[in-house]
Design a protein around this motif. Structure first.
Motif, short mmCIF file in Angstrom:
data_model
loop_
_atom_site.label_atom_id
_atom_site.label_comp_id
_atom_site.label_asym_id
_atom_site.label_seq_id
_atom_site.Cartn_x
_atom_site.Cartn_y
_atom_site.Cartn_z
N UNK A 287 41.80 38.74 45.45
CA UNK A 287 41.17 37.54 45.25
C UNK A 287 40.27 37.61 44.36
N UNK A 288 40.40 36.50 43.29
CA UNK A 288 39.69 36.15 42.26
C UNK A 288 38.11 35.42 42.13
N UNK A 289 36.96 35.33 41.60
CA UNK A 289 36.46 34.18 41.54
C UNK A 289 35.91 34.44 40.33
N UNK A 290 35.91 33.02 40.09
CA UNK A 290 35.34 33.49 38.42
C UNK A 290 33.42 33.33 38.28
N UNK A 291 33.20 33.05 39.12
CA UNK A 291 31.65 32.26 39.61
C UNK A 291 31.34 33.84 39.56
#
Ligand code: NAP
Length: 274
Positions: A214-218
């Motif tokens: 799971x990759x969150x750019x935020x």
């Protein structure tokens, strides 16, 4: 411009902009390298973008800017040379002023996004992406180059997402933000949901398989609710700082003519999370 004569400076522009960590990153590198320059933030609203560009291009001390929400698409029309950006990523995050005042635009987000995934083999893997704005364009460009499999885009505006699938030659589907997630090997939040001041991103992660990433750019906040939920499920996570530092490094060299110092990333991450 600053009161310091001949001091080169660059900026990050956007609306909102107060959350941006780019000044900390570039400031850290400038100091570490002993470069007499500055990196600032500038609050530029959509209706003021053209005037901002016209004013700055006349300033020889201004080396360029990074571009964030909501200007990444509009900026392509304001530079003299957008390179191949229009036909590839279709969003611009960096503008560099040449000595003659002409402006070159590029995008360092795709390389910055992909760097933490570079060791993985994503060929044929099903992925899910939330969002269809400027950052999503860089993400989908990079994922297309990695030859991922089925791509599910979750977005408020379905037509924008469909256009992105087509633009990058990806096979997939578009669903609403309330649709159940597919069993994706990689989930990327490339929307502004979950960012400070924006609505939350509410996803049920249970359809994701063991070992999913799971990759969150935020990155404001850094530990988003999405990443906390992924950790609670024992999934691998990537936060927005890797991409932020990666894209900034490429821009820094374009602005100030030197690469960032090596071996200082841990120190920088500590500064950014302090
Ligand atoms: P953008 O072009 O404005 O796109 C925003 C996206 O979020 C769009 O898909 C938009 O949906 C969606 N969205 C915004 N408000 C929404 C709402 N109230 N309800 C539902 N959907 C909403 O912004 P961007 O440049 O792509 O940036 C997106 C995020 O990525 C930001 O948080 C930014 O800080 C982050 N980012 C991080 C990095 C990094 O280095 N870590 C780099 C770039 C961006 P619609 O398509 O329906 O409008």
């Amino acid at each position: 411009m600053s009161g310091v004569p001949y001091a080169p400076y660059a900026e990050v522009i956007g609306d909102p902009i107060a959350h941006s960590k780019s000044p900390l990153i570039h400031g850290f590198w400038l100091k570490a390298l002993g470069i007499a320059g500055e990196y600032r933030r500038a609050h530029v609203k959509a209706e003021g973008l053209a005037a901002y560009v016209a004013e700055r291009r006349a300033d020889p001390d201004w080396r360029g800017c990074n571009v964030t929400i909501p200007h990444k698409i509009a900026m392509m029309d304001l530079v003299d040379d957008p390179g191949d950006i229009r036909g590839t990523i279709g969003a611009m995050n960096t503008v560099v002023r040449q000595p003659d005042g002409s402006l070159i635009g590029t995008n360092t987000d795709a390389a910055g996004f992909y760097a933490p995934l570079a060791e993985l083999d994503l060929e044929g893997a099903p992925v899910a992406v939330v969002g269809a704005g400027g950052a999503a364009r860089a993400v989908l460009f990079a994922l297309a180059r990695a030859k991922v499999g089925h791509v599910t885009i979750l977005n408020r505006s379905p037509l924008k997402a469909m256009a992105l699938l087509a633009a990058f030659g990806l096979k997939g589907d578009v669903v609403g933000l309330d649709a159940p997630l597919p069993p994706a090997a990689l989930l990327v939040n490339a929307s502004s949901l979950g960012m400070t001041g924006q609505p939350p991103l509410e996803l049920d992660l249970s359809p994701l398989p063991e070992g999913a990433i799971v990759y969150d750019l935020v990155y404001a906040p850094l530990r988003t609710a999405l990443l906390r939920a992924a950790e609670a499920r024992g999934l691998d996570i990537v936060d927005g700082l890797d991409m932020l530092i990666g894209q900034a490094a490429l821009a820094f060299e374009l602005f100030f003519g030197a690469p960032p110092p090596e071996g200082r990333d841990e120190e920088l991450r500590a500064l950014l999370t302090a």
